[in-house]
Design a protein around this motif. Structure first.
Motif, mmCIF file in Angstrom:
data_model
loop_
_atom_site.group_PDB
_atom_site.id
_atom_site.type_symbol
_atom_site.label_atom_id
_atom_site.label_comp_id
_atom_site.label_asym_id
_atom_site.label_seq_id
_atom_site.Cartn_x
_atom_site.Cartn_y
_atom_site.Cartn_z
ATOM 1 N N MET A 197 0.865 -1.184 0.000
ATOM 2 C CA MET A 197 0.000 0.000 0.000
ATOM 3 C C MET A 197 0.903 1.236 0.000
ATOM 4 O O MET A 197 1.596 1.506 0.964
ATOM 5 C CB MET A 197 -0.869 -0.008 1.249
ATOM 6 C CG MET A 197 -2.332 0.045 0.971
ATOM 7 S SD MET A 197 -2.930 -1.431 0.150
ATOM 8 C CE MET A 197 -2.943 -2.590 1.498
ATOM 9 N N ARG A 214 -0.180 4.419 -1.059
ATOM 10 C CA ARG A 214 -0.856 5.710 -0.990
ATOM 11 C C ARG A 214 -2.081 5.619 -0.101
ATOM 12 O O ARG A 214 -2.687 4.565 0.050
ATOM 13 C CB ARG A 214 -1.209 6.234 -2.376
ATOM 14 C CG ARG A 214 -2.189 5.392 -3.148
ATOM 15 C CD ARG A 214 -1.984 5.536 -4.626
ATOM 16 N NE ARG A 214 -2.068 6.926 -5.063
ATOM 17 C CZ ARG A 214 -1.596 7.336 -6.242
ATOM 18 N NH1 ARG A 214 -1.020 6.492 -7.059
ATOM 19 N NH2 ARG A 214 -1.716 8.601 -6.600
ATOM 20 N N PRO A 239 -5.879 6.568 0.653
ATOM 21 C CA PRO A 239 -7.040 6.955 -0.156
ATOM 22 C C PRO A 239 -7.661 8.267 0.314
ATOM 23 O O PRO A 239 -7.638 8.592 1.497
ATOM 24 C CB PRO A 239 -8.008 5.789 0.043
ATOM 25 C CG PRO A 239 -7.607 5.144 1.298
ATOM 26 C CD PRO A 239 -6.139 5.351 1.440
ATOM 27 N N ARG A 276 -14.234 11.331 -1.159
ATOM 28 C CA ARG A 276 -14.973 12.557 -1.406
ATOM 29 C C ARG A 276 -16.364 12.445 -0.809
ATOM 30 O O ARG A 276 -17.063 11.463 -1.029
ATOM 31 C CB ARG A 276 -15.085 12.757 -2.913
ATOM 32 C CG ARG A 276 -15.840 13.983 -3.289
ATOM 33 C CD ARG A 276 -16.120 13.976 -4.774
ATOM 34 N NE ARG A 276 -16.731 15.224 -5.169
ATOM 35 C CZ ARG A 276 -17.114 15.494 -6.404
ATOM 36 N NH1 ARG A 276 -16.921 14.635 -7.351
ATOM 37 N NH2 ARG A 276 -17.677 16.646 -6.674
ATOM 38 N N GLN A 281 -3.875 5.834 8.749
ATOM 39 C CA GLN A 281 -3.840 4.617 9.570
ATOM 40 C C GLN A 281 -2.445 4.032 9.640
ATOM 41 O O GLN A 281 -2.140 3.284 10.542
ATOM 42 C CB GLN A 281 -4.756 3.551 8.967
ATOM 43 C CG GLN A 281 -6.206 3.929 8.962
ATOM 44 C CD GLN A 281 -7.052 2.895 8.246
ATOM 45 O OE1 GLN A 281 -6.618 1.795 8.008
ATOM 46 N NE2 GLN A 281 -8.263 3.267 7.910
ATOM 47 N N LEU A 332 -18.235 4.479 8.814
ATOM 48 C CA LEU A 332 -17.346 4.385 7.654
ATOM 49 C C LEU A 332 -16.043 3.708 8.063
ATOM 50 O O LEU A 332 -15.386 4.115 9.013
ATOM 51 C CB LEU A 332 -17.056 5.789 7.104
ATOM 52 C CG LEU A 332 -16.027 5.879 5.983
ATOM 53 C CD1 LEU A 332 -16.506 5.171 4.729
ATOM 54 C CD2 LEU A 332 -15.715 7.332 5.665
ATOM 55 N N THR A 337 -12.422 2.513 6.402
ATOM 56 C CA THR A 337 -11.534 2.550 5.242
ATOM 57 C C THR A 337 -10.434 1.528 5.447
ATOM 58 O O THR A 337 -9.649 1.647 6.382
ATOM 59 C CB THR A 337 -10.903 3.952 5.096
ATOM 60 O OG1 THR A 337 -11.930 4.920 5.168
ATOM 61 C CG2 THR A 337 -10.200 4.089 3.771
ATOM 62 N N ILE A 338 -10.397 0.543 4.585
ATOM 63 C CA ILE A 338 -9.379 -0.497 4.729
ATOM 64 C C ILE A 338 -8.161 -0.119 3.898
ATOM 65 O O ILE A 338 -8.238 0.006 2.684
ATOM 66 C CB ILE A 338 -9.936 -1.873 4.307
ATOM 67 C CG1 ILE A 338 -11.079 -2.253 5.239
ATOM 68 C CG2 ILE A 338 -8.834 -2.925 4.339
ATOM 69 C CD1 ILE A 338 -11.750 -3.551 4.904
ATOM 70 N N ASP A 379 -14.883 1.072 2.647
ATOM 71 C CA ASP A 379 -14.146 1.586 1.485
ATOM 72 C C ASP A 379 -12.910 0.733 1.252
ATOM 73 O O ASP A 379 -12.061 0.611 2.127
ATOM 74 C CB ASP A 379 -13.741 3.038 1.741
ATOM 75 C CG ASP A 379 -12.866 3.570 0.629
ATOM 76 O OD1 ASP A 379 -13.399 3.884 -0.440
ATOM 77 O OD2 ASP A 379 -11.632 3.636 0.822
ATOM 78 N N SER A 399 -10.991 1.199 -1.638
ATOM 79 C CA SER A 399 -10.316 1.787 -2.800
ATOM 80 C C SER A 399 -8.796 1.681 -2.697
ATOM 81 O O SER A 399 -8.090 1.777 -3.702
ATOM 82 C CB SER A 399 -10.741 3.245 -2.983
ATOM 83 O OG SER A 399 -10.453 3.990 -1.827
ATOM 84 N N ALA A 400 -8.283 1.487 -1.484
ATOM 85 C CA ALA A 400 -6.834 1.381 -1.332
ATOM 86 C C ALA A 400 -6.322 -0.026 -1.618
ATOM 87 O O ALA A 400 -5.125 -0.216 -1.759
ATOM 88 C CB ALA A 400 -6.417 1.799 0.074
ATOM 89 N N VAL A 449 -17.830 6.692 -2.028
ATOM 90 C CA VAL A 449 -18.490 6.924 -0.740
ATOM 91 C C VAL A 449 -19.789 7.707 -0.909
ATOM 92 O O VAL A 449 -20.811 7.384 -0.294
ATOM 93 C CB VAL A 449 -17.540 7.681 0.219
ATOM 94 C CG1 VAL A 449 -18.279 8.120 1.466
ATOM 95 C CG2 VAL A 449 -16.384 6.781 0.611
#
Lengths: 120, 120
Positions: A1, A3, A5, A8, A18, B14, B16-17, B48, B50-51, B106
């Motif tokens: 990983m 970058r 995310p 929006r 994280q 929410l 984010t993984i 999410d 996206s990563a 999102v």
């Protein structure tokens, strides 16, 4: 990983930090974020650091710099989810992050951004 | 970093993984998420991904299981930000994630959750 995310939500961009930010990830984040602000015409940036258990002066400066970059692109930055220990460390390190606004959580941060836009 | 932060936005949570999910982080996430749904009375969960540049069957199953857990706690789950390559891999792996709804980002995920609540 390699970058982080950027999500929006309306005209606000949400960044959740994280992972440990080393130089390259940090530069990539600043690059991505400024591009996204410009591309989407975002008016606000929320940086969530609730996952960070500790910070060093590098991260403190990174957040302050990112906030300044957003400001010159006409987007306000709010840092949310800071842990008490992190606040203590930042001040002890002398990284006071001038001009960076904070809120307790994402919801309060969104409300702060919405309120400051009404003032404009 | 041993846990993934869960952000609250209204009655939606929410997640984010960003990091590679190994067993312990995954179990911690499921535990945290179910506790937060119950504590806050959340009605929706946005995950999410996206990563994530790739997934394996472990992550696919994890997402499907998390979604099922949320459902029995009366919260709907929407997976957002899936990359095309990830969609291809999931189907090739035979992890079709039945019952998991998806949205492109999102914003669209939030709209989907809001719409499905109106139907109820």
């Amino acid at each position: 990983m390699d970058r982080i995310p950027i999500l929006r939500m309306g005209d606000v961009l949400l960044v959740t930090i994280q992972v440990d930010l080393h130089d390259q990830v940090a530069m990539q984040l600043q690059n991505d974020l400024t591009c996204e602000i410009q591309r989407l015409g975002a008016k606000g940036v929320l940086i969530d650091i609730s996952a960070l258990e500790m910070v060093d002066s590098f991260i403190g400066r990174l957040i302050a710099d990112t906030s300044s970059m957003s400001r010159v692109l006409d987007a306000q930055t709010v840092v949310v989810g800071m842990r008490p220990a992190v606040a203590i460390t930042l001040v002890e390190l002398g990284v006071a992050m001038p001009g960076v606004r904070t809120a307790l959580n994402v919801e309060k941060g969104m409300a702060l951004l919405a309120a400051s836009r009404l003032e404009d």
